[in-house]
Write an enzyme that holds these catalytic residues in place. Structure first.
Site, PDB file in Angstrom:
ATOM      1  N   GLY A  46       0.826  -1.193   0.000  1.00  0.00           N
ATOM      2  CA  GLY A  46       0.000   0.000   0.000  1.00  0.00           C
ATOM      3  C   GLY A  46       0.859   1.241   0.000  1.00  0.00           C
ATOM      4  O   GLY A  46       2.064   1.178   0.285  1.00  0.00           O
ATOM      5  N   GLN A  51       3.261   9.888   1.688  1.00  0.00           N
ATOM      6  CA  GLN A  51       4.535   9.202   1.403  1.00  0.00           C
ATOM      7  C   GLN A  51       5.170   9.695   0.107  1.00  0.00           C
ATOM      8  O   GLN A  51       6.351   9.440  -0.129  1.00  0.00           O
ATOM      9  CB  GLN A  51       4.329   7.691   1.320  1.00  0.00           C
ATOM     10  CG  GLN A  51       3.956   7.057   2.658  1.00  0.00           C
ATOM     11  CD  GLN A  51       3.846   5.561   2.514  1.00  0.00           C
ATOM     12  OE1 GLN A  51       2.797   5.056   2.130  1.00  0.00           O
ATOM     13  NE2 GLN A  51       4.919   4.855   2.812  1.00  0.00           N
ATOM     14  N   CYS A  88       6.995  -0.752   6.209  1.00  0.00           N
ATOM     15  CA  CYS A  88       6.529   0.466   5.533  1.00  0.00           C
ATOM     16  C   CYS A  88       7.592   0.923   4.550  1.00  0.00           C
ATOM     17  O   CYS A  88       8.781   0.924   4.881  1.00  0.00           O
ATOM     18  CB  CYS A  88       6.269   1.556   6.576  1.00  0.00           C
ATOM     19  SG  CYS A  88       5.724   3.120   5.882  1.00  0.00           S
ATOM     20  N   LEU A  89       7.160   1.327   3.351  1.00  0.00           N
ATOM     21  CA  LEU A  89       8.102   1.800   2.339  1.00  0.00           C
ATOM     22  C   LEU A  89       8.852   3.059   2.817  1.00  0.00           C
ATOM     23  O   LEU A  89       9.937   3.344   2.326  1.00  0.00           O
ATOM     24  CB  LEU A  89       7.369   2.100   1.026  1.00  0.00           C
ATOM     25  CG  LEU A  89       6.754   0.885   0.327  1.00  0.00           C
ATOM     26  CD1 LEU A  89       5.885   1.335  -0.845  1.00  0.00           C
ATOM     27  CD2 LEU A  89       7.834  -0.090  -0.150  1.00  0.00           C
ATOM     28  N   HIS A 130      -3.000   0.531   8.074  1.00  0.00           N
ATOM     29  CA  HIS A 130      -1.682   1.165   7.963  1.00  0.00           C
ATOM     30  C   HIS A 130      -1.738   2.416   7.074  1.00  0.00           C
ATOM     31  O   HIS A 130      -1.238   3.481   7.454  1.00  0.00           O
ATOM     32  CB  HIS A 130      -0.705   0.124   7.399  1.00  0.00           C
ATOM     33  CG  HIS A 130       0.691   0.601   7.179  1.00  0.00           C
ATOM     34  ND1 HIS A 130       1.767   0.036   7.806  1.00  0.00           N
ATOM     35  CD2 HIS A 130       1.194   1.574   6.380  1.00  0.00           C
ATOM     36  CE1 HIS A 130       2.874   0.649   7.406  1.00  0.00           C
ATOM     37  NE2 HIS A 130       2.553   1.588   6.534  1.00  0.00           N
ATOM     38  N   GLU A 131      -2.366   2.270   5.901  1.00  0.00           N
ATOM     39  CA  GLU A 131      -2.397   3.409   4.959  1.00  0.00           C
ATOM     40  C   GLU A 131      -3.286   4.531   5.485  1.00  0.00           C
ATOM     41  O   GLU A 131      -2.958   5.714   5.327  1.00  0.00           O
ATOM     42  CB  GLU A 131      -2.856   2.959   3.568  1.00  0.00           C
ATOM     43  CG  GLU A 131      -1.976   1.905   2.905  1.00  0.00           C
ATOM     44  CD  GLU A 131      -0.489   2.168   2.994  1.00  0.00           C
ATOM     45  OE1 GLU A 131      -0.071   3.340   2.941  1.00  0.00           O
ATOM     46  OE2 GLU A 131       0.277   1.192   3.133  1.00  0.00           O
ATOM     47  N   HIS A 134      -1.477   6.589   7.962  1.00  0.00           N
ATOM     48  CA  HIS A 134      -0.559   7.562   7.350  1.00  0.00           C
ATOM     49  C   HIS A 134      -1.250   8.911   7.140  1.00  0.00           C
ATOM     50  O   HIS A 134      -0.599   9.962   7.217  1.00  0.00           O
ATOM     51  CB  HIS A 134      -0.103   7.069   5.966  1.00  0.00           C
ATOM     52  CG  HIS A 134       1.145   6.247   5.976  1.00  0.00           C
ATOM     53  ND1 HIS A 134       2.353   6.723   6.431  1.00  0.00           N
ATOM     54  CD2 HIS A 134       1.387   4.980   5.542  1.00  0.00           C
ATOM     55  CE1 HIS A 134       3.284   5.771   6.283  1.00  0.00           C
ATOM     56  NE2 HIS A 134       2.718   4.701   5.750  1.00  0.00           N
TER      57      HIS A 134
HETATM   58 NI    NI Z   1       3.579   2.875   5.341  1.00  0.00          NI
END
Ligand code: NI
Length: 158
Positions: A46, A51, A88-89, A130-131, A134
């Site tokens: 995701g 981000q 997480c990216l 999670h997303e 953010h």
């Molecule tokens: Ni993330």
């Protein structure tokens, strides 16, 4: 379409509250296209707009090979619980165990301007939570039950 730069932990944009999307403009459509390409390129589960440095309530979640675009998403129901591995990216190399609902239902608007609901279980439920976190400036490391050691990452994540 373009692959966007993914910002990393420490960048203040990851800690801000995102603004809701009003009108779905060509700019928003282009952002969705670019975020999808960026997510596929990064091989993530995701991606949220902050981000890529955009403070709007937009995220994309991969579920069963499909990329679900979420504009102004809200979790409207959750059930059960799970403690599983999350990463997480924007926090590369760090993995932790989080406590999340086993199943969630999300209400959001699509690029066509229509509202829809989508449910996800297991990994998809973690990704939705999670997303959406953010979009409120939260990272999984804030609430992780614990962070995995280097040895555990080698063993469990590979
Ligand atoms: Ni993330």
């Amino acid at each position: 379409m373009a692959i966007l730069n993914i910002v990393k932990e420490g960048d203040p944009v990851l800690r801000k509250e995102c603004r809701p999307v009003g009108e779905i403009t060509p700019r928003i459509i282009r952002l969705l296209d670019d975020m999808k390409e960026t997510l596929i390129d990064a091989d993530g589960a995701g991606l949220a707009a902050p981000q890529v440095g955009v403070m709007r309530r937009i995220a994309i979640v991969e579920k069963d090979g499909e990329y679900i675009e979420l504009i102004n998403p809200e979790i409207v129901a959750g059930e059960g619980e799970q403690e599983e591995i999350e990463g997480c990216l924007s926090v590369p190399g760090i993995w932790g165990i989080t406590h999340r609902p086993m199943k969630v239902t999300v209400r959001a608007t699509g690029r066509d301007g229509k509202e829809f609901t989508v449910s996800g279980e297991g990994l998809a439920a973690r990704a939705f939570c999670h997303e959406i976190d953010h979009l409120s400036g939260k990272l999984f490391t804030d609430e992780a039950v614990r962070i995995l050691s280097d040895e555990e990452v080698k063993e469990l994540v590979g």
